[in-house]
Design an enzyme around this catalytic site. Structure first.
Site, PDB file in Angstrom:
ATOM      1  N   LYS A  22     -16.071   5.145 -10.023  1.00 35.06           N
ATOM      2  CA  LYS A  22     -17.162   5.069 -11.005  1.00 35.06           C
ATOM      3  C   LYS A  22     -18.486   5.568 -10.427  1.00 35.06           C
ATOM      4  O   LYS A  22     -19.349   6.026 -11.164  1.00 35.06           O
ATOM      5  CB  LYS A  22     -17.287   3.656 -11.543  1.00 35.06           C
ATOM      6  CG  LYS A  22     -16.029   3.268 -12.324  1.00 35.06           C
ATOM      7  CD  LYS A  22     -16.219   2.097 -13.231  1.00 35.06           C
ATOM      8  CE  LYS A  22     -15.012   1.907 -14.133  1.00 35.06           C
ATOM      9  NZ  LYS A  22     -13.745   1.659 -13.396  1.00 35.06           N
TER      10      LYS A  22
HETATM   11  C1  LIG Z   1     -12.480   1.817 -13.933  1.00 35.41           C
HETATM   12  C2  LIG Z   1     -11.331   2.003 -13.029  1.00 35.41           C
HETATM   13  C3  LIG Z   1     -10.116   2.560 -13.477  1.00 35.41           C
HETATM   14  C4  LIG Z   1      -9.893   2.979 -14.918  1.00 35.41           C
HETATM   15  O1  LIG Z   1     -10.652   4.101 -15.273  1.00 35.41           O
HETATM   16  P1  LIG Z   1     -10.865   4.482 -16.815  1.00 35.41           P
HETATM   17  O2  LIG Z   1     -11.873   5.549 -16.812  1.00 35.41           O
HETATM   18  O3  LIG Z   1     -11.370   3.223 -17.473  1.00 35.41           O
HETATM   19  O4  LIG Z   1      -9.547   4.896 -17.355  1.00 35.41           O
HETATM   20  C5  LIG Z   1      -9.082   2.736 -12.569  1.00 35.41           C
HETATM   21  N1  LIG Z   1      -9.222   2.340 -11.279  1.00 35.41           N
HETATM   22  C6  LIG Z   1     -10.358   1.791 -10.817  1.00 35.41           C
HETATM   23  C7  LIG Z   1     -10.427   1.367  -9.402  1.00 35.41           C
HETATM   24  C8  LIG Z   1     -11.463   1.612 -11.662  1.00 35.41           C
HETATM   25  O5  LIG Z   1     -12.591   1.049 -11.191  1.00 35.41           O
END
Ligand SMILES: *Cc1c(COP(=O)(O)O)cnc(C)c1O
Length: 470
Positions: free
Chosen positions: A113
């Protein structure tokens, strides 16, 4: 580039106009009016660029109301080796022939993120200063999103962050990550209840239109278009890292929850990046696997949302899916609005046979699901076979990649978090605690700064009013 709503009810807007917003006014998600296309000659030109320059080339296709020189400087200031640990930004490592891991989690909060949120922090600061505006981000988190938002917005002018989390429910590491921030524009609020209650409080604030406007309340959730744009760039970077010749097909496998990450992969593919398959990996919360294997989309309530050992994928309503289905329906906003008014009312839908085939044959989607035992055994086997520790979310991706792999085609698994964030599961899988990046050793010992509130909307409003100045 102008932006429209998936539900057809928004006059086209510019990038700056949609950057700070959440949902479109008609309840839809914003999409670019047309998808920019890159031909082979252009792709070849981009193939050797360093990350910040590549990212600028991609992002500038979607942004035409920030002068190019300014945008370039914002992107360059975001993707640095100081923040992401290496000049590569998203290094790709080879597990074995045609099987790769692209590291997206070397940013400040050790999850992918950061890739988008760090850019958003710089874009927000720029646009707010230019337009002489202010924004107060109010959100709820059970872990990754909140910390990524706080690390991106810390110290940014014009931005305050108010992040609610369930008191005592996050891991000590996650808590320390957020609560150790000392910047005065970051406000951590520990709510003496569960995550759902935090989310309800944020919803109540957002449903109060007068309050929201008066106190300039905003969000940075997963439907923010700026996040999707930033995420498109690393698919290009990953493709160029593994393709022997520009033009050959490459598969990507993506641990998914809200469909934000892989939605960026879909956009990259639409732009002409030669991605063959896009593989959606889920855990026991397998709404997306159900959709891609049956054509039925049936979001579930909290009573059927399981707590798993890949917690950031414990999502049973994938908000960004609306963007893909918009394209799948040939951008027919009326049909999409019909389907999603059903979703908003708690109903599911079933795709036609024709559209069901299209999402595999034309758009390249595949899917898979895994369980806690799968995660443990895949963490173990990756460690034994390749000497690499992967986190539980990436382990979900690894399983999906093996299921859909074609030995002659390069497969890139996106690493979405570092194992250091999930000590307990790692210990259970391989009998040892994962290594921590040096900068985070002793994190739990730093002084923590947070306030405690009861799960009460009036109390939250009073808290905000006291701290938001004009
Ligand atoms: C947020 C997240 C996901 C999922 O990603 P999306 O964009 O919501 O599909 C997968 N793995 C981790 C570690 C995350 O923080």
């Amino acid at each position: 580039m102008r932006y429209i709503s998936t539900r057809g009810g928004m006059p086209p807007k510019s990038f700056s106009e949609i950057l700070l917003g959440g949902l479109a006014p008609d309840g839809g998600l914003v999409m670019p009016e047309v998808c920019p296309k890159l031909d082979l000659a252009k792709l070849t030109q981009l193939a050797t660029l360093p990350y910040p320059e590549l990212a600028f080339e991609i992002i500038s296709l979607f942004v035409d109301d920030i002068p190019a020189a300014d945008l370039k400087a914002l992107v360059a200031k975001t993707y640095t080796s100081e923040v992401f640990g290496s000049a590569d930004i998203t290094p790709v490592i080879t597990l074995e022939k045609n099987l790769y891991l692209q590291q997206l989690s070397n940013g400040p909060t050790l999850a992918f993120k950061d890739m988008a949120m760090q850019l958003l922090g710089n874009l927000f600061e720029y646009v707010l200063a230019r337009d002489n505006r202010q924004i107060n981000i109010v959100g709820a988190t059970s872990g990754d999103t909140g910390s990524a938002a706080e690390y991106a917005m810390r110290g940014k002018k014009g931005v305050n962050v108010f992040m609610l989390s369930p008191a005592g429910k996050m891991s000590p590491f996650q808590r320390a990550q957020m609560f150790s921030l000392q910047e005065p524009n970051i406000h951590n609020i520990a709510v003496t209840s569960m995550f759902d209650a935090c989310q309800d409080m944020v919803k109540a604030i957002n449903n109060d239109a007068d309050f929201k406007q008066k106190y300039k309340i905003g969000a940075v959730n997963s439907i923010n278009w700026g996040r999707v744009v930033a995420q498109i760039c690393y698919y290009f970077k990953g493709y160029f890292a593994v393709a022997r010749t520009v033009g050959e097909p490459v598969d990507f496998c993506v641990p998914s929850g809200n469909f934000g990450n892989i939605c960026a992969g879909h956009m990259a593919r639409q732009m002409g990046l030669p991605i063959r398959k896009l593989i959606v990996a889920t855990n026991e919360n397998d709404v997306l696997d159900e959709f891609f294997s049956s054509g039925g989309y049936h979001p579930r309530g909290l009573d059927r949302t399981y707590e798993t050992s890949s917690p950031s994928m414990d999502i049973t309503k994938a908000s960004n899916l609306e963007r893909f289905v918009f394209d799948l329906l040939g951008r027919d906003a009326d049909t999409l609005a019909d389907l999603w008014s059903g979703i908003d009312a708690g109903k599911g839908f079933q795709l036609s046979k024709e559209n069901f085939s299209k999402m595999h044959d034309v758009y390249g989607f595949r899917s898979s699901r895994s369980t806690h035992d799968d995660r443990l055994s895949n963490i173990r086997s990756v460690f034994a076979n390749y000497g690499r520790e992967i986190d539980p979310h990436t382990a979900d991706g690894f399983k999906a990649a093996l299921e859909h792999r074609d030995a002659n085609i390069a497969m890139v698994i996106l690493e979405t978090a570092l194992p250091a964030k999930f000590e307990d599961t790692m210990l259970e899988a391989i009998g040892q605690k994962p290594q921590r990046p040096a900068a985070l050793v002793g994190l739990e010992d730093l002084p923590q700064r947070f306030d405690v509130l009861e799960a009460n909307v009036a109390a939250l409003k009073a808290y905000l009013v006291e701290r938001i100045k004009d």
